[in-house]
Write a protein that holds these residues in place. Sequence first.
Motif, PDB file in Angstrom:
ATOM      1  N   TRP A   1      -5.164 -19.889  15.385  1.00 17.71           N
ATOM      2  CA  TRP A   1      -3.587 -20.196  14.775  1.00 17.71           C
ATOM      3  C   TRP A   1      -3.306 -21.449  14.351  1.00 17.71           C
ATOM      4  CZ3 TRP A   1       0.379 -23.235  16.146  1.00 17.71           C
ATOM      5  CH2 TRP A   1       1.841 -22.888  15.609  1.00 17.71           C
ATOM      6  N   THR A   2      -3.036 -21.577  13.156  1.00 14.48           N
ATOM      7  CA  THR A   2      -2.551 -23.063  12.658  1.00 14.48           C
ATOM      8  C   THR A   2      -1.287 -22.834  12.068  1.00 14.48           C
ATOM      9  OG1 THR A   2      -4.059 -22.434  10.854  1.00 14.48           O
ATOM     10  CG2 THR A   2      -4.961 -23.750  12.244  1.00 14.48           C
ATOM     11  N   ASP A   3      -0.696 -23.833  11.791  1.00  7.64           N
ATOM     12  CA  ASP A   3       0.733 -24.020  11.247  1.00  7.64           C
ATOM     13  C   ASP A   3       0.265 -24.804   9.814  1.00  7.64           C
ATOM     14  OD1 ASP A   3       3.273 -23.923  10.790  1.00  7.64           O
ATOM     15  OD2 ASP A   3       3.767 -25.751  11.812  1.00  7.64           O
ATOM     16  N   ILE A   4      -0.403 -24.030   9.001  1.00  8.11           N
ATOM     17  CA  ILE A   4      -0.662 -24.383   7.656  1.00  8.11           C
ATOM     18  C   ILE A   4       0.592 -24.568   6.646  1.00  8.11           C
ATOM     19  CG2 ILE A   4      -2.887 -24.045   7.897  1.00  8.11           C
ATOM     20  CD1 ILE A   4      -2.485 -21.675   6.028  1.00  8.11           C
ATOM     21  N   GLU A   5       0.468 -25.524   5.850  1.00  6.79           N
ATOM     22  CA  GLU A   5       1.551 -25.595   4.917  1.00  6.79           C
ATOM     23  C   GLU A   5       0.784 -25.154   3.431  1.00  6.79           C
ATOM     24  OE1 GLU A   5       3.904 -29.143   2.496  1.00  6.79           O
ATOM     25  OE2 GLU A   5       3.653 -29.408   4.874  1.00  6.79           O
TER      26      GLU A   5
ATOM     27  N   ILE B   1       2.280 -19.679   8.326  1.00  4.75           N
ATOM     28  CA  ILE B   1       2.581 -20.895   7.702  1.00  4.75           C
ATOM     29  C   ILE B   1       3.935 -21.774   7.921  1.00  4.75           C
ATOM     30  CG2 ILE B   1       2.778 -21.189   5.027  1.00  4.75           C
ATOM     31  CD1 ILE B   1       1.095 -18.829   4.339  1.00  4.75           C
ATOM     32  N   LYS B   2       3.670 -22.808   7.605  1.00  6.25           N
ATOM     33  CA  LYS B   2       5.010 -23.695   7.919  1.00  6.25           C
ATOM     34  C   LYS B   2       5.995 -23.376   6.975  1.00  6.25           C
ATOM     35  CE  LYS B   2       5.791 -28.616   8.620  1.00  6.25           C
ATOM     36  NZ  LYS B   2       5.482 -30.190   8.482  1.00  6.25           N
ATOM     37  N   TYR B   3       7.236 -23.183   7.309  1.00  5.89           N
ATOM     38  CA  TYR B   3       8.760 -22.785   6.717  1.00  5.89           C
ATOM     39  C   TYR B   3       8.772 -21.582   6.392  1.00  5.89           C
ATOM     40  CZ  TYR B   3       8.857 -28.143   6.191  1.00  5.89           C
ATOM     41  OH  TYR B   3       8.889 -29.417   6.694  1.00  5.89           O
TER      42      TYR B   3
ATOM     43  N   SER C   1      10.945 -25.327  -2.673  1.00  7.67           N
ATOM     44  CA  SER C   1       9.430 -25.196  -1.727  1.00  7.67           C
ATOM     45  C   SER C   1       8.167 -25.747  -2.557  1.00  7.67           C
ATOM     46  CB  SER C   1       9.348 -23.401  -2.102  1.00  7.67           C
ATOM     47  OG  SER C   1      10.081 -22.672  -1.247  1.00  7.67           O
ATOM     48  N   GLN C   2       8.404 -25.895  -3.823  1.00  4.62           N
ATOM     49  CA  GLN C   2       7.416 -26.493  -4.584  1.00  4.62           C
ATOM     50  C   GLN C   2       7.287 -28.318  -4.042  1.00  4.62           C
ATOM     51  OE1 GLN C   2       8.141 -25.280  -8.482  1.00  4.62           O
ATOM     52  NE2 GLN C   2       7.066 -23.506  -8.428  1.00  4.62           N
ATOM     53  N   LYS C   3       8.508 -28.661  -3.840  1.00  6.16           N
ATOM     54  CA  LYS C   3       8.512 -29.992  -3.321  1.00  6.16           C
ATOM     55  C   LYS C   3       8.231 -30.288  -1.921  1.00  6.16           C
ATOM     56  CE  LYS C   3      11.686 -31.427  -7.047  1.00  6.16           C
ATOM     57  NZ  LYS C   3      13.003 -31.691  -7.446  1.00  6.16           N
ATOM     58  N   GLY C   4       8.179 -29.132  -1.000  1.00  2.00           N
ATOM     59  CA  GLY C   4       7.993 -29.239   0.202  1.00  2.00           C
ATOM     60  C   GLY C   4       9.301 -29.391   0.894  1.00  2.00           C
ATOM     61  N   LEU C   5      10.414 -28.911   0.388  1.00  2.00           N
ATOM     62  CA  LEU C   5      11.636 -29.189   1.020  1.00  2.00           C
ATOM     63  C   LEU C   5      11.993 -27.770   1.578  1.00  2.00           C
ATOM     64  CD1 LEU C   5      13.535 -30.988  -1.627  1.00  2.00           C
ATOM     65  CD2 LEU C   5      12.465 -31.820   0.260  1.00  2.00           C
ATOM     66  N   LYS C   6      12.903 -27.938   2.694  1.00  2.00           N
ATOM     67  CA  LYS C   6      13.627 -26.745   3.354  1.00  2.00           C
ATOM     68  C   LYS C   6      14.503 -25.874   2.337  1.00  2.00           C
ATOM     69  CE  LYS C   6      13.018 -27.236   8.203  1.00  2.00           C
ATOM     70  NZ  LYS C   6      13.715 -27.253   9.513  1.00  2.00           N
ATOM     71  N   ASN C   7      14.447 -24.362   2.469  1.00  2.00           N
ATOM     72  CA  ASN C   7      15.312 -23.751   1.446  1.00  2.00           C
ATOM     73  C   ASN C   7      16.618 -23.638   2.056  1.00  2.00           C
ATOM     74  OD1 ASN C   7      12.915 -21.353   0.367  1.00  2.00           O
ATOM     75  ND2 ASN C   7      13.069 -23.558  -0.039  1.00  2.00           N
ATOM     76  N   LYS C   8      17.540 -23.404   1.275  1.00  2.00           N
ATOM     77  CA  LYS C   8      18.924 -23.344   1.702  1.00  2.00           C
ATOM     78  C   LYS C   8      19.707 -22.054   1.007  1.00  2.00           C
ATOM     79  CE  LYS C   8      23.549 -25.267   2.429  1.00  2.00           C
ATOM     80  NZ  LYS C   8      24.113 -26.549   2.405  1.00  2.00           N
ATOM     81  N   TYR C   9      19.784 -20.916   1.596  1.00  2.00           N
ATOM     82  CA  TYR C   9      20.689 -19.920   0.779  1.00  2.00           C
ATOM     83  C   TYR C   9      21.934 -19.755   1.467  1.00  2.00           C
ATOM     84  CZ  TYR C   9      16.496 -18.324  -1.681  1.00  2.00           C
ATOM     85  OH  TYR C   9      15.355 -18.157  -2.475  1.00  2.00           O
ATOM     86  N   ALA C  10      23.101 -19.836   0.491  1.00  2.00           N
ATOM     87  CA  ALA C  10      24.353 -19.615   1.005  1.00  2.00           C
ATOM     88  C   ALA C  10      25.305 -18.991  -0.070  1.00  2.00           C
ATOM     89  CB  ALA C  10      25.075 -21.146   1.517  1.00  2.00           C
ATOM     90  N   PRO C  11      26.359 -18.243   0.167  1.00  2.00           N
ATOM     91  CA  PRO C  11      26.582 -17.859   1.572  1.00  2.00           C
ATOM     92  C   PRO C  11      25.919 -16.996   2.169  1.00  2.00           C
ATOM     93  CG  PRO C  11      28.446 -17.232   0.147  1.00  2.00           C
ATOM     94  CD  PRO C  11      27.233 -17.909  -0.806  1.00  2.00           C
ATOM     95  N   SER C  12      25.735 -16.813   3.521  1.00  2.00           N
ATOM     96  CA  SER C  12      24.810 -15.521   3.975  1.00  2.00           C
ATOM     97  C   SER C  12      25.424 -15.739   5.468  1.00  2.00           C
ATOM     98  CB  SER C  12      23.635 -15.742   3.735  1.00  2.00           C
ATOM     99  OG  SER C  12      22.973 -16.788   4.655  1.00  2.00           O
ATOM    100  N   ILE C  13      25.468 -14.132   5.999  1.00  2.00           N
ATOM    101  CA  ILE C  13      25.557 -14.068   7.193  1.00  2.00           C
ATOM    102  C   ILE C  13      24.035 -13.934   7.790  1.00  2.00           C
ATOM    103  CG2 ILE C  13      26.316 -12.064   8.948  1.00  2.00           C
ATOM    104  CD1 ILE C  13      27.936 -10.959   6.669  1.00  2.00           C
ATOM    105  N   PRO C  14      24.219 -14.712   9.139  1.00  2.00           N
ATOM    106  CA  PRO C  14      22.721 -14.958   9.599  1.00  2.00           C
ATOM    107  C   PRO C  14      22.250 -13.620  10.455  1.00  2.00           C
ATOM    108  CG  PRO C  14      24.456 -16.004  11.037  1.00  2.00           C
ATOM    109  CD  PRO C  14      25.191 -15.466   9.894  1.00  2.00           C
ATOM    110  N   PHE C  15      21.729 -12.777   9.678  1.00  2.00           N
ATOM    111  CA  PHE C  15      21.205 -11.509  10.273  1.00  2.00           C
ATOM    112  C   PHE C  15      20.121 -11.835  11.105  1.00  2.00           C
ATOM    113  CE2 PHE C  15      23.908  -9.830   6.668  1.00  2.00           C
ATOM    114  CZ  PHE C  15      24.616  -8.959   7.492  1.00  2.00           C
ATOM    115  N   LEU C  16      19.292 -12.712  10.759  1.00  2.00           N
ATOM    116  CA  LEU C  16      17.947 -12.963  11.439  1.00  2.00           C
ATOM    117  C   LEU C  16      18.222 -14.380  12.161  1.00  2.00           C
ATOM    118  CD1 LEU C  16      15.350 -11.883   8.695  1.00  2.00           C
ATOM    119  CD2 LEU C  16      16.032 -10.513  10.795  1.00  2.00           C
ATOM    120  N   LYS C  17      17.838 -14.451  13.314  1.00  2.00           N
ATOM    121  CA  LYS C  17      18.085 -15.970  14.062  1.00  2.00           C
ATOM    122  C   LYS C  17      16.627 -16.183  14.485  1.00  2.00           C
ATOM    123  CE  LYS C  17      23.092 -15.009  15.017  1.00  2.00           C
ATOM    124  NZ  LYS C  17      23.895 -15.134  15.811  1.00  2.00           N
TER     125      LYS C  17
END
Length: 200
Positions: free
Chosen positions: A67-71, A108-110, A184-200
Amino acid sequence: MNNQNLAIKIKDLRNRKGYSQEQLAEESKLSLRTIQRIEKGESIPRGDTLIKLTQTLGVTPDDLLEWTDIEDKGYLTLLNLGALTVMIQPMLGIIIPLVMWILKREKIKYVDDTGKKLISFQITWALTLYLVLMIASKGSYLPINFSLLNSFTVLITEFSSIGIFIIFLYIYNLISIIINIKKSQKGLKNKYAPSIPFLK
């Protein structure tokens, strides 16, 4: 794999099982001190210790050690692109990213973070679309097979505020996906809004 990555993985697997360090020690027949040293990255489990630990955690030794946390920005881009299937059928915009997330969320990371946000957003978006359509049809049917083509038909034939709102929903979804592909292409975290957090 370095000691710290292995320590993080073991701790994550332990938490997923709902075990405390003491419970893991008891279940694996290892000492609490051994578990603590492994989770601090002070030692790498080998031989009998590795076998006992992996059996208790429900993974194979190879799974744990490889297991590795690859990017992988390419996979993150594909994950976001998978949501574009929403233009064909809203449920596909949920199913395709869900499958991709399940396959690589621990590898995979992120991917775990992006997948949860993306899927929650697509579910929220689909529920909003279906709610609007049910209101428009006065609850006479549940439009499961609705698509972007249908929304253009509604807009052209009825040119109503509902039709305009549905087109707006599709455009907003498309813009959100494009923005997050660029992140994603810049290595930044994604943000989707508005959304109900169905998966935590």
